[in-house]
Design a protein around this motif. Structure first.
Motif, PDB file in Angstrom:
ATOM      1  N   MET A   1     -10.656  21.195 -16.093  1.00 28.43           N
ATOM      2  CA  MET A   1     -10.906  19.725 -16.444  1.00 28.43           C
ATOM      3  C   MET A   1     -10.605  18.870 -15.726  1.00 28.43           C
ATOM      4  N   VAL A   2     -11.431  17.644 -15.662  1.00 29.37           N
ATOM      5  CA  VAL A   2     -11.636  16.489 -14.226  1.00 29.37           C
ATOM      6  C   VAL A   2     -10.869  16.058 -14.951  1.00 29.37           C
ATOM      7  N   ILE A   3      -9.682  15.217 -15.169  1.00 31.16           N
ATOM      8  CA  ILE A   3      -9.103  13.810 -15.226  1.00 31.16           C
ATOM      9  C   ILE A   3      -8.275  12.604 -14.556  1.00 31.16           C
ATOM     10  N   ASN A   4      -9.218  11.844 -14.684  1.00 29.69           N
ATOM     11  CA  ASN A   4      -9.457  10.161 -13.360  1.00 29.69           C
ATOM     12  C   ASN A   4      -8.476   9.427 -14.308  1.00 29.69           C
ATOM     13  N   LEU A   5      -6.802   9.183 -13.223  1.00 32.42           N
ATOM     14  CA  LEU A   5      -5.641   9.201 -14.066  1.00 32.42           C
ATOM     15  C   LEU A   5      -5.752   6.756 -13.470  1.00 32.42           C
ATOM     16  N   GLN A   6      -6.747   7.033 -12.601  1.00 33.03           N
ATOM     17  CA  GLN A   6      -6.783   5.777 -12.010  1.00 33.03           C
ATOM     18  C   GLN A   6      -6.863   4.714 -12.685  1.00 33.03           C
ATOM     19  N   PRO A   7      -7.896   4.767 -13.981  1.00 28.83           N
ATOM     20  CA  PRO A   7      -7.636   3.422 -14.755  1.00 28.83           C
ATOM     21  C   PRO A   7      -5.791   3.376 -15.155  1.00 28.83           C
ATOM     22  N   LEU A   8      -5.489   4.805 -16.144  1.00 28.00           N
ATOM     23  CA  LEU A   8      -4.102   4.551 -16.136  1.00 28.00           C
ATOM     24  C   LEU A   8      -2.711   4.160 -15.033  1.00 28.00           C
ATOM     25  N   PHE A   9      -3.278   4.228 -14.016  1.00 31.57           N
ATOM     26  CA  PHE A   9      -2.251   4.102 -12.738  1.00 31.57           C
ATOM     27  C   PHE A   9      -2.088   2.295 -12.561  1.00 31.57           C
ATOM     28  N   GLU A  10      -3.150   1.552 -12.944  1.00 30.76           N
ATOM     29  CA  GLU A  10      -3.321   0.301 -12.648  1.00 30.76           C
ATOM     30  C   GLU A  10      -3.250  -0.411 -13.597  1.00 30.76           C
ATOM     31  N   LYS A  11      -2.874   0.515 -15.040  1.00 24.90           N
ATOM     32  CA  LYS A  11      -2.625  -0.574 -15.724  1.00 24.90           C
ATOM     33  C   LYS A  11      -0.633  -0.468 -15.824  1.00 24.90           C
ATOM     34  N   GLN A  12      -0.308   0.954 -15.738  1.00 26.61           N
ATOM     35  CA  GLN A  12       0.935   0.810 -15.297  1.00 26.61           C
ATOM     36  C   GLN A  12       1.650   0.382 -14.170  1.00 26.61           C
ATOM     37  N   ARG A  13       0.669  -0.114 -13.142  1.00 30.90           N
ATOM     38  CA  ARG A  13       1.361  -0.612 -11.724  1.00 30.90           C
ATOM     39  C   ARG A  13       2.151  -1.997 -12.591  1.00 30.90           C
ATOM     40  N   GLN A  14       0.276  -2.277 -13.301  1.00 30.97           N
ATOM     41  CA  GLN A  14       1.136  -4.378 -13.566  1.00 30.97           C
ATOM     42  C   GLN A  14       2.567  -4.120 -14.163  1.00 30.97           C
ATOM     43  N   LEU A  15       2.353  -3.342 -15.084  1.00 28.31           N
ATOM     44  CA  LEU A  15       3.510  -2.872 -16.707  1.00 28.31           C
ATOM     45  C   LEU A  15       4.639  -2.859 -16.073  1.00 28.31           C
ATOM     46  N   ASP A  16       5.010  -1.925 -14.814  1.00 30.93           N
ATOM     47  CA  ASP A  16       6.479  -1.566 -13.785  1.00 30.93           C
ATOM     48  C   ASP A  16       6.742  -3.060 -12.883  1.00 30.93           C
ATOM     49  N   LYS A  17       5.298  -3.703 -12.256  1.00 29.27           N
ATOM     50  CA  LYS A  17       5.567  -4.629 -11.793  1.00 29.27           C
ATOM     51  C   LYS A  17       5.960  -6.869 -12.825  1.00 29.27           C
ATOM     52  N   TYR A  18       5.712  -6.074 -13.784  1.00 31.32           N
ATOM     53  CA  TYR A  18       5.978  -7.256 -14.712  1.00 31.32           C
ATOM     54  C   TYR A  18       7.307  -7.497 -14.890  1.00 31.32           C
ATOM     55  N   ILE A  19       7.673  -5.912 -15.332  1.00 33.71           N
ATOM     56  CA  ILE A  19       8.827  -5.504 -15.656  1.00 33.71           C
ATOM     57  C   ILE A  19      10.606  -5.700 -14.575  1.00 33.71           C
ATOM     58  N   VAL A  20      10.035  -5.267 -13.280  1.00 35.82           N
ATOM     59  CA  VAL A  20      11.206  -5.496 -11.819  1.00 35.82           C
ATOM     60  C   VAL A  20      11.242  -6.579 -11.304  1.00 35.82           C
ATOM     61  N   LYS A  21       9.606  -7.602 -12.660  1.00 40.51           N
ATOM     62  CA  LYS A  21       9.846  -9.198 -11.888  1.00 40.51           C
ATOM     63  C   LYS A  21      10.560  -9.376 -13.399  1.00 40.51           C
ATOM     64  N   THR A  22      10.513  -9.658 -14.606  1.00 35.65           N
ATOM     65  CA  THR A  22      11.237 -10.321 -15.276  1.00 35.65           C
ATOM     66  C   THR A  22      12.433  -9.890 -15.816  1.00 35.65           C
ATOM     67  N   LYS A  23      13.245  -8.646 -15.046  1.00 34.19           N
ATOM     68  CA  LYS A  23      14.493  -8.239 -15.331  1.00 34.19           C
ATOM     69  C   LYS A  23      14.566  -8.173 -14.335  1.00 34.19           C
ATOM     70  N   GLY A  24      14.544  -8.989 -12.721  1.00 33.79           N
ATOM     71  CA  GLY A  24      15.220  -9.276 -11.658  1.00 33.79           C
ATOM     72  C   GLY A  24      14.883  -7.676 -11.068  1.00 33.79           C
ATOM     73  N   LEU A  25      14.634  -6.753 -10.854  1.00 24.68           N
ATOM     74  CA  LEU A  25      15.460  -5.233 -10.390  1.00 24.68           C
ATOM     75  C   LEU A  25      14.422  -5.343  -9.469  1.00 24.68           C
ATOM     76  N   GLU A  26      14.156  -6.694  -8.422  1.00 19.11           N
ATOM     77  CA  GLU A  26      13.333  -6.276  -6.905  1.00 19.11           C
ATOM     78  C   GLU A  26      14.572  -5.518  -5.838  1.00 19.11           C
ATOM     79  N   GLY A  27      13.750  -4.215  -5.629  1.00 17.47           N
ATOM     80  CA  GLY A  27      15.253  -3.413  -4.452  1.00 17.47           C
ATOM     81  C   GLY A  27      15.913  -3.339  -4.893  1.00 17.47           C
TER      82      GLY A  27
END
Length: 203
Positions: A1-27
């Protein structure tokens, strides 16, 4: 079975960036937090599966549960200043049908993807593994134990290659639990939207 995770990686990247920015977690090094969170979620997933509870008469997974809608509180409508209108969250039914096993699996998936992003796994990564598995032939108990051994800070998470066994074994677990990739992907997108709402409302 082959599963392409690219679409989920993109969504997760958006969420992670949003959390880091709003919570002040840079670095900050968030990898230990994410690994611990994955361990917690794996435990919650095992708890919903229940198959390891040899002491219990009820060892069946929790597949669905009906709950009162948290928006209209089971009434089926929301009250405005001068009139009532149907609840758009539950479609006016007053309740929601939940899938606890699937939801806990997707919570784990969020952190697995997030760990992959932390390690620099390419977003176009495609998971290939042998399956599908027969839930009666696989041993979820040993699969959970295998995942716990992979989801630890003692595991040498120093580059993207360290992440691959974790992802592949986790996808194999989903097959053993009787979850299809189609429903997993749909549930991931739904939970992603909920997580964004939570961040926007001060979760």
């Amino acid at each position: 079975m082959v599963i392409n995770l690219q679409p989920l990686f993109e969504k997760q990247r958006q969420l992670d960036k949003y959390i880091v920015k709003t919570k002040g977690l840079e670095g900050q090094d968030l990898l230990p937090n994410k690994i611990l969170a994955l361990q917690v979620e794996l435990g919650e997933l095992a708890n919903e599966w229940r198959g390891f509870k040899h002491w219990s008469d009820n060892k069946n997974p929790v597949y669905t549960a009906q709950i009162d809608c948290p928006v209209c509180h089971g009434k089926g409508f929301k009250e405005a200043a001068t009139f009532a209108y149907g609840c758009n969250r539950c479609g006016g039914t007053g309740y929601l049908v939940k899938h606890p096993l699937l939801e806990e699996y997707v919570d784990c998936l969020h952190f697995i993807l997030s760990i992959g992003l932390e390690l620099g796994v390419p977003e176009e990564y495609v998971v290939e593994f042998e399956g599908p598995f027969d839930p009666d032939e696989g041993d979820p108990v040993h699969q959970f134990m295998k995942l716990f051994s992979l989801a630890t800070v003692e595991h040498p998470y120093s580059h993207a290659g360290d992440w691959f066994p974790l992802a592949e074994q986790f996808i194999a677990l989903g097959e053993m639990l009787g979850l299809t990739w189609e429903e997993i992907e749909a549930a991931y997108h739904a939970k992603w939207e909920e997580n964004i709402r939570r961040q926007q409302t001060g979760y």
